[in-house]
Design a protein around this motif. Structure first.
Motif, PDB file in Angstrom:
ATOM      1  N   LEU A   1       0.812  -1.212   0.000  1.00 20.11           N
ATOM      2  CA  LEU A   1       0.000   0.000   0.000  1.00 20.11           C
ATOM      3  C   LEU A   1       0.852   1.271   0.000  1.00 20.11           C
ATOM      4  CD1 LEU A   1      -2.892  -0.964   2.433  1.00 20.11           C
ATOM      5  CD2 LEU A   1      -2.946  -0.804  -0.048  1.00 20.11           C
TER       6      LEU A   1
ATOM      7  N   TRP B   1       3.385   1.745  -1.834  1.00 17.95           N
ATOM      8  CA  TRP B   1       3.683   2.046  -3.234  1.00 17.95           C
ATOM      9  C   TRP B   1       2.537   2.807  -3.893  1.00 17.95           C
ATOM     10  CZ3 TRP B   1       8.198   2.037  -5.403  1.00 17.95           C
ATOM     11  CH2 TRP B   1       9.205   1.248  -4.862  1.00 17.95           C
ATOM     12  N   LEU B   2       1.346   2.655  -3.362  1.00 13.44           N
ATOM     13  CA  LEU B   2       0.222   3.410  -3.905  1.00 13.44           C
ATOM     14  C   LEU B   2       0.260   4.875  -3.486  1.00 13.44           C
ATOM     15  CD1 LEU B   2      -2.684   0.857  -3.460  1.00 13.44           C
ATOM     16  CD2 LEU B   2      -1.485   1.456  -5.555  1.00 13.44           C
TER      17      LEU B   2
ATOM     18  N   LEU C   1      -0.482   8.573  -5.735  1.00 15.76           N
ATOM     19  CA  LEU C   1      -1.442   9.463  -5.091  1.00 15.76           C
ATOM     20  C   LEU C   1      -0.799  10.816  -4.794  1.00 15.76           C
ATOM     21  CD1 LEU C   1      -4.254   9.821  -3.849  1.00 15.76           C
ATOM     22  CD2 LEU C   1      -3.281   9.002  -1.700  1.00 15.76           C
TER      23      LEU C   1
END
Length: 61
Positions: free
Chosen positions: A4, A6-7, A11
């Motif tokens: 998460l 890496w997200l 963003l």
């Protein structure tokens, strides 16, 4: 939880791009229609001037 994080990179990139676009963009003009009306008046005046200008016949050299 590690995948998460890496997200967060895309963003954060999207948020920064949105902020940069808002802050660095040109300000919108509110008098665009006034410019269009001035252009129409100028065009009409030039059309009247060219219609009333005397025409000279072309002379051969």
């Amino acid at each position: 939880m590690d995948p998460l994080t890496w997200l967060l990179i895309p963003l954060a990139t999207a948020i920064m791009a949105a902020l940069w676009g808002c802050c660095s963009g040109r300000s919108r003009r509110t008098d665009d229609w006034a410019d269009v009306q001035r252009y129409d008046r100028l065009r009409a005046a030039l059309a009247r001037a060219s219609a009333s200008a005397p025409t000279t016949p072309a002379t051969p050299c």
